[in-house]
Design an enzyme around this catalytic site. Structure first.
Site, mmCIF file in Angstrom:
data_model
loop_
_atom_site.group_PDB
_atom_site.id
_atom_site.type_symbol
_atom_site.label_atom_id
_atom_site.label_comp_id
_atom_site.label_asym_id
_atom_site.label_seq_id
_atom_site.Cartn_x
_atom_site.Cartn_y
_atom_site.Cartn_z
ATOM 1 N N CYS A 220 -66.367 20.787 -7.490
ATOM 2 C CA CYS A 220 -65.081 20.154 -7.826
ATOM 3 C C CYS A 220 -65.207 18.901 -8.696
ATOM 4 C CB CYS A 220 -64.288 19.862 -6.555
ATOM 5 S SG CYS A 220 -63.955 21.359 -5.612
ATOM 6 N N HIS B 176 -58.896 14.323 -6.906
ATOM 7 C CA HIS B 176 -59.077 15.781 -6.871
ATOM 8 C C HIS B 176 -57.948 16.405 -6.052
ATOM 9 C CE1 HIS B 176 -60.690 19.701 -6.480
ATOM 10 N NE2 HIS B 176 -61.175 19.551 -5.259
ATOM 11 N N ASN C 105 -56.077 24.294 -5.471
ATOM 12 C CA ASN C 105 -57.353 23.644 -5.796
ATOM 13 C C ASN C 105 -58.103 24.516 -6.789
ATOM 14 O OD1 ASN C 105 -59.929 22.616 -5.883
ATOM 15 N ND2 ASN C 105 -60.253 22.609 -3.657
#
Ligand code: COA
Length: 332
Positions: free
Chosen positions: A113, A259, A289
């Site tokens: 990520c 994030h 996500n």
């Protein structure tokens, strides 16, 4: 020494919208559970046959257009991804070919990520001495074919996408031009915790075999609540480090782009940093996500919507499989 300024941003989302109601038809879940536990309402997923470079290339083209930079002038291409088109070559080389950017050196950074933050950190090292003037950094991921559509605890969380930024190294002595740029990039890792979030199959540990597929090793394995706790702590600490190392406080921040994994993680980090939610750029409700893509997509959207303006102080932080985490502070 050179400053690293942001010349332009771009992003690309696949067209297919997958709402929470889809998961109600395949696993035991509800739109209400997904919404209240994650903030996600829908996510984008690729059409059959699309691969990482098919998303990264249009995102890059949009960033290059916004920057007014012809691809053949690029010196550096870094793709933050852990879901490249192939095990070899790098997606960086495929994007280089698609763009016709043959002067550049191109490679991938596998940092889950925080792939975009890692990409910025690596690009900055190449650019600070002026040896690489124009860089393209992409964060992109296709998570939809790494998730187990029989595992309700993971399949509802993820999506696909790509975002990009074009950076320029400008001599510090040059007084005019774009605002400060990338003020700092801090990256960290702790491999001791890799088993809390990983994709075991498809690499050299568990190469592609019928047995590997039967054991469903090609899919994401995650201990969600452990990841949650570590993510909040690490993202907060990294964001604090970014501010402190620049002699700034959270009161100076115009926009916070964490994030986009889970609305509750973002709220917890913003609260610990004392940043009001009005200053937080949020896309998780519409894209879920999409890993390394979340921050560059959110940055690009905020720039194009006129929320992030030239001179604004933007704080980004991320966390993911490894564990790896990091922050970037930029004067856009
Ligand atoms: N629908 C309904 N119930 C679900 C569900 C779903 N989609 N997914 C999990 N559950 C259930 C669990 O089975 C568990 O049931 P049980 O109590 O009967 O065992 C219950 O919900 C609670 O599970 P838990 O994991 O404690 O929930 P949570 O509040 O921690 O939320 C996550 C789960 C995954 C949303 C949350 O942990 C999370 O977001 N973690 C971070 C994940 C992440 O961001 N990873 C990527 C980082 S880059």
């Amino acid at each position: 020494m050179h400053r690293v300024v942001f010349k332009g941003t771009g992003s690309y989302l696949p067209e297919r919208v997958v709402p929470n109601s889809y998961f109600e038809t395949i696993v035991e879940t509800t739109d209400e559970w997904i919404t209240t536990r994650t903030g996600i309402k829908e996510r984008r997923m690729i059409a059959s046959g699309q691969a990482m470079s098919d998303l990264a290339t249009p995102a890059a083209q949009r960033a290059l257009e916004a920057a007014g930079v012809p691809p053949e002038e690029l010196d550096l291409i870094i793709i933050g991804t852990s879901t490249g088109d192939m095990l070899s070559p790098s997606t960086g080389c495929l994007v280089q070919n698609n763009l016709g950017a043959f002067k550049a050196v191109a490679f991938d950074v596998n940092a889950a990520c925080p792939g975009f933050i890692y990409g910025l950190a690596v690009a900055r090292k190449f650019m600070q001495d002026g040896s690489h003037r124009l860089a393209l950094v992409v964060g992109g991921e296709i998570v939809s074919n790494r998730i187990d559509f029989e595992d309700r605890a993971t399949c509802v969380l993820f999506g696909d996408g790509a975002g990009a930024a074009v950076l320029e190294a400008v001599p510090e002595s040059e007084p005019v031009g774009l605002p400060g740029g990338l003020l700092s990039a801090h990256i960290r890792s702790n491999g001791a915790l890799w088993e809390l979030l990983y994709v075991p199959g498809g690499g050299s540990r568990h190469p592609p075999t019928h047995e590997m597929i039967d054991r469903r090793l090609q899919f994401v394995k995650m201990q969600g609540n452990e990841v949650f706790k570590h993510a909040v702590r690490a993202m907060t600490e990294s964001a604090e480090q970014a501010l402190a190392s620049n002699g700034l406080t959270s009161a100076d921040v115009d926009w916070f782009i964490p994030h986009q994994a889970n609305m509750r993680i973002m709220e917890a980090v913003a609260k610990k940093l004392d940043i009001p939610m009005e200053k937080v750029v949020i896309t998780v409700h519409k894209y879920g996500n999409n890993s390394a893509a979340t921050i560059p997509i959110a940055l690009d959207e905020a720039v194009r919507e006129g929320r992030v303006k030239r001179g604004d102080l933007v704080l980004c932080c991320s966390f993911g499989a490894g564990f790896v985490w990091g922050s970037a502070l930029l004067r856009y």
